[in-house]
Design a protein around this motif. Structure first.
Motif, PDB file in Angstrom:
ATOM      1  N   GLU A 136       0.819  -1.221   0.000  1.00 52.71           N
ATOM      2  CA  GLU A 136       0.000   0.000   0.000  1.00 52.71           C
ATOM      3  C   GLU A 136       0.851   1.268   0.000  1.00 52.71           C
ATOM      4  OE1 GLU A 136      -3.329   0.076  -0.133  1.00 52.71           O
ATOM      5  OE2 GLU A 136      -4.080  -1.754   0.762  1.00 52.71           O
ATOM      6  N   GLY A 137       2.132   1.118  -0.284  1.00 50.98           N
ATOM      7  CA  GLY A 137       3.054   2.251  -0.274  1.00 50.98           C
ATOM      8  C   GLY A 137       4.246   1.912   0.604  1.00 50.98           C
ATOM      9  N   PRO A 138       5.235   2.796   0.647  1.00 50.74           N
ATOM     10  CA  PRO A 138       6.444   2.523   1.419  1.00 50.74           C
ATOM     11  C   PRO A 138       6.147   2.184   2.879  1.00 50.74           C
ATOM     12  CG  PRO A 138       6.730   4.477   0.060  1.00 50.74           C
ATOM     13  CD  PRO A 138       5.280   4.092  -0.029  1.00 50.74           C
ATOM     14  N   GLY A 139       6.609   1.014   3.299  1.00 49.67           N
ATOM     15  CA  GLY A 139       6.447   0.590   4.682  1.00 49.67           C
ATOM     16  C   GLY A 139       5.071   0.079   5.051  1.00 49.67           C
TER      17      GLY A 139
END
Length: 149
Positions: A136-139
């Motif tokens: 769902e995105g970085p991290g």
């Protein structure tokens, strides 16, 4: 669960959903449930009621991009209705509807720390994969659920 009635959701249900969702989940979740889901996908979403009390809900939709897929975005059950079979019944009705609408797969995602959701989906028959890093995105890792209909 005999006192619970399940019906198609309505746009007006959104207010009821966001009023309980953080409490039922035990953490902030309302940001994941913008009104657009009930405005545009209420016909494929479900509301469960025990009398006038909200017992649970499932927000899901048929993918507009892939005519074979349906997606469960959000499901919640009131604490007093948990372990009654309500979540399973919401999923059964959603998957039955998806099949009737010509869909052949249902998908959903959750956080890798949501062990109850992972166990529930496995028990329902979903294939579970992940964690998928940065889904769902970085991290923001996610577990992915897939059920072939």
């Amino acid at each position: 669960m005999t006192d619970v009635r399940i019906r198609a959701a309505r746009p007006a249900d959104h207010t009821r959903f966001v009023q309980v969702c953080d409490d039922w989940w035990g953490r902030p979740m309302t940001q994941l449930l913008p009104r657009l889901f009930l405005d545009h996908f209420h016909t494929t979403s479900l509301t469960a009621e025990a009398g006038s009390e909200l017992a649970g809900f499932l927000v899901g939709f048929d993918s507009p991009a892939d005519p074979e897929q349906a997606y469960v975005h959000f499901v919640a059950v009131a604490p007093r209705h948990r372990r009654s079979g309500l979540a399973g019944e919401l999923y059964r009705r959603f998957t039955d509807g998806a099949r009737e609408r010509g869909r052949s797969v249902v998908r959903a995602v959750t956080s890798p720390v949501n062990e109850r959701s992972i166990a529930f989906h496995r028990a329902f028959g979903f294939t579970v994969s992940g964690p998928h890093p940065d889904y769902e995105g970085p991290g923001v890792d996610r577990m992915v659920f897939e059920l072939r209909l």
